[in-house]
Design an enzyme around this catalytic site. Structure first.
Site, PDB file in Angstrom:
ATOM      1  CB  SER A 157     -14.205 -44.223   0.936  1.00  0.00           C
ATOM      2  OG  SER A 157     -13.237 -43.447   0.012  1.00  0.00           O
ATOM      3  CG  ASP A 203     -15.185 -41.862  -6.342  1.00  0.00           C
ATOM      4  OD1 ASP A 203     -14.403 -41.273  -6.369  1.00  0.00           O
ATOM      5  OD2 ASP A 203     -15.898 -42.202  -5.777  1.00  0.00           O
ATOM      6  CG  HIS A 235     -14.500 -40.198  -2.811  1.00  0.00           C
ATOM      7  ND1 HIS A 235     -15.109 -41.646  -3.064  1.00  0.00           N
ATOM      8  CD2 HIS A 235     -14.013 -40.841  -1.717  1.00  0.00           C
ATOM      9  CE1 HIS A 235     -14.664 -42.280  -1.991  1.00  0.00           C
ATOM     10  NE2 HIS A 235     -14.362 -40.920  -1.670  1.00  0.00           N
TER      11      HIS A 235
END
Ligand code: 9J3
Length: 286
Positions: A157, A203, A235
């Site tokens: 991320s 995601d 995610h």
């Protein structure tokens, strides 16, 4: 150029790498590639929870430019040095520990880090990753086991956005693996490092349409790159052990950190893999 020199000066990586620990000595198994480590791979060996090397782990305190972490490395000292990889988490997230034994047992020195604060944006994470690489090569308990010329970054991320920013800042990086990367309004045309981007089809935090795919497309043609999209992946998939992430990450690290073409078979031609909704990339690798 000026930008990465400035960043390198800020974190001191350039000097470390330039004067680093030098080339690996060869092991008996090397057979023409001095960086080859471990037995011939199979699909089973890259999917397994652990590889061929026994490993040991030690805790690293905060205070070296990042928020501390866990250092995991092969106990074998008979085959020369290993490449090294730093793994960085995302926003609000602690260190992601599963990558340590999973990757180190394949023949890498691995440092899974926490960031200085869980709110650090991608650019700050990039600086922390480069500090962590410097720590690995210069001061870590595994420094004598590392080939300082063969370094890699992974991150989830905002840690994946940071991985791409760090790759732009430090072009000698051998491999980059952004995992469901998130970065605001960025493209990465200055990346020259072989980069495997993992996206999550489902995601909705770092949507592939806003993040992973445009990041992949922004890396110039001519740079080795791949985009692997986890079918149905949320995610949070990279935060827990995942065989698809592991197998292609191991193959990518082996291929580009160790120059180990025995792993080409898992990357080219592009795999037909039911666990992926998209798999594309530059084959054959150069
Ligand atoms: O590191 C991440 O999980 C980034 C996604 C995110 O929550 O960004 C909001 C600022």
């Amino acid at each position: 150029m000026r930008r990465w020199r400035k960043l390198m000066a800020a974190v001191g990586v350039a000097a470390t790498i330039a004067t680093g620990t030098g080339l690996a000595t060869t092991g008996a198994s090397a057979q023409g590639n001095p960086y080859q480590r471990g037995p011939a791979p199979t699909t089973a060996s890259i999917e397994a929870p652990t590889g061929a090397f026994g490993v040991t782990s030690t805790t690293v305190p905060a205070g070296n430019g990042f928020g501390g972490g866990t250092l995991t490395y092969p106990t074998d000292t008979s085959q020369g040095t290993f490449g090294a990889v730093v793994v960085t988490p995302g926003f609000l997230s602690p260190e992601i520990k599963w990558y340590g034994p999973r990757l180190a047992s394949q023949g890498f020195v691995v440092l899974t880090i926490a960031t200085n604060t869980v709110w650090d944006p991608p650019a700050t994470r990039a600086t922390e990753m480069l500090a962590a690489l410097r720590f690995l090569v210069e001061r870590s308990p595994a420094k004598n086991r590392i080939d300082g010329a063969r370094l890699a970054l992974m991150g989830h991320s905002m840690g994946g956005g940071g991985t791409l920013e760090a790759a732009e800042a430090y072009p000698a990086l051998k491999a980059a693996i952004p995992l469901e990367p998130w970065d605001m309004g960025k493209t990465f045309p200055a990346v020259r490092t072989p980069t495997l981007i993992v996206g999550g089809q489902s995601d909705w935090i770092a949507s592939v349409g806003q993040h992973a795919i445009p990041f992949y497309e922004s890396i110039p043609a001519g740079v080795n790159k791949a985009y692997v999209e986890l079918a149905g992946g949320s995610h949070f998939v990279p935060m827990s052990p995942n065989v698809t992430i592991a197998k292609y990450s191991i193959a990518w690290l082996k291929r580009f950190v160790d120059n180990d073409t025995r792993y080409d078979q898992f990357l080219c031609p592009i795999p037909q893999d039911a666990a992926t909704s998209v798999f594309k990339g530059t084959c054959p690798h150069t």
